[in-house]
Design an enzyme around this catalytic site. Structure first.
Site, PDB file in Angstrom:
ATOM      1  N   SER A 131       4.492   2.099   7.960  1.00  0.00           N
ATOM      2  CA  SER A 131       4.181   1.087   7.253  1.00  0.00           C
ATOM      3  C   SER A 131       5.449   0.584   6.246  1.00  0.00           C
ATOM      4  O   SER A 131       5.916   1.411   5.799  1.00  0.00           O
ATOM      5  CB  SER A 131       2.879   1.176   6.398  1.00  0.00           C
ATOM      6  OG  SER A 131       1.847   1.264   7.114  1.00  0.00           O
ATOM      7  N   HIS A 167       0.809  -1.194   0.155  1.00  0.00           N
ATOM      8  CA  HIS A 167      -0.038   0.183   0.062  1.00  0.00           C
ATOM      9  C   HIS A 167       0.984   1.424  -0.094  1.00  0.00           C
ATOM     10  O   HIS A 167       0.436   2.429  -0.244  1.00  0.00           O
ATOM     11  CB  HIS A 167      -1.050  -0.290   1.289  1.00  0.00           C
ATOM     12  CG  HIS A 167      -0.307   0.249   2.417  1.00  0.00           C
ATOM     13  ND1 HIS A 167       0.088  -0.795   3.400  1.00  0.00           N
ATOM     14  CD2 HIS A 167      -0.082   1.158   3.341  1.00  0.00           C
ATOM     15  CE1 HIS A 167       0.405  -0.374   4.593  1.00  0.00           C
ATOM     16  NE2 HIS A 167       0.444   0.890   4.609  1.00  0.00           N
ATOM     17  N   ASP A 194       1.345  -7.853   3.006  1.00  0.00           N
ATOM     18  CA  ASP A 194       1.118  -6.534   2.129  1.00  0.00           C
ATOM     19  C   ASP A 194       2.610  -6.262   2.016  1.00  0.00           C
ATOM     20  O   ASP A 194       3.345  -5.531   2.779  1.00  0.00           O
ATOM     21  CB  ASP A 194       0.445  -5.425   3.105  1.00  0.00           C
ATOM     22  CG  ASP A 194       0.383  -4.015   2.578  1.00  0.00           C
ATOM     23  OD1 ASP A 194       0.969  -3.837   1.472  1.00  0.00           O
ATOM     24  OD2 ASP A 194      -0.229  -3.473   3.255  1.00  0.00           O
TER      25      ASP A 194
END
Length: 241
Positions: free
Chosen positions: A156, A47, A83
């Protein structure tokens, strides 16, 4: 969420050598964190740097404010519980220490997350500390790490390290958000164990084959259930309240 572009990363005491392995990854108007796993290779989250993005900008504090372009050579599908994106750099990041991947995890051990949360490049990488509160396993294989480190937006893709050994434990994937109230819980967060990625990284370094990474798109149903933060039906318990 981000900071003004074009500013050099602020230099400060680098702290433990493994802190320098964390980099800022800019992808269009989106930014996040990443970790250098080889001189020309960075791992981050899908992402942060999705497959369709041709080029990304990677900023490192070591050497001083290095800025290198790279391209996303692999990103997991949105249906994958993992992810992950892998960025190949156009130049090697010389001088950046390559972290040692952990082989084992110990619940209760002191850990640290390094990332560019909240203010991104304006403040440089930050280190937050906590404990490894849970090692979630499927068929005796770790598939998720839970920590009490503070993880904010922008963290992240950043590395999770053992505070004792400095070994790389995993890649930060998310904190926890209450969809009903919108509240975020930064001290309840989840990372992808480096042992999930290490076979693919080794295969790529030896052969240049991305096949190992593509296996991340074919995780088993129990792994997908874990990352949806659901209890498998067979293990569902009734409350006594």
């Amino acid at each position: 969420m981000g900071a003004p572009w074009g500013l050099p990363l602020r230099y400060r005491d680098p702290g433990p050598p493994w802190v320098a392995a964390a980099v800022l990854v800019e992808c269009g108007s989106v930014w996040g964190s990443g970790v250098v796993v080889a001189p020309g290779l960075v791992v981050t989250c899908r992402h942060v740097a999705p497959r369709e993005t041709a080029r990304v900008l990677v900023r490192s504090t070591t050497p001083k404010s290095a800025v290198i372009w790279g391209h996303v050579m692999f990103a997991t599908q949105e249906t994958s519980p993992y992810d992950i994106a892998v960025v190949s750099l156009e130049e090697d990041l010389d001088g950046v220490p390559i972290p040692v991947p952990a082989e084992h995890f110990h619940e209760g051990e002191a850990v640290s997350v390094v990332g560019f949360g909240v203010f991104g490049q304006a403040c440089g990488p930050s280190v937050t500390s906590g404990i490894l509160s849970a090692v979630v396993q499927v068929d005796d294989t770790p598939v998720m790490l839970q920590t009490t480190c503070a993880v904010h937006g922008g963290s992240s893709g950043g590395p999770l390290f053992s505070a004792c050994s400095g070994d790389l434990l995993g890649i930060v994937a998310s904190n926890t958000r209450d969809n009903n109230t919108g509240a975020t819980y930064p001290h309840l967060n989840f990372s992808i164990p480096i042992t999930v990625l290490q076979p693919a990284l080794q295969q790529y370094s030896q052969t240049g084959d991305l096949g190992g990474f593509r296996q991340l798109d074919h995780a088993s149903v129990p792994v997908r259930v874990v990352w949806r933060l659901q209890r498998p039906p067979a293990e569902a318990l009734r409350s006594k309240l």
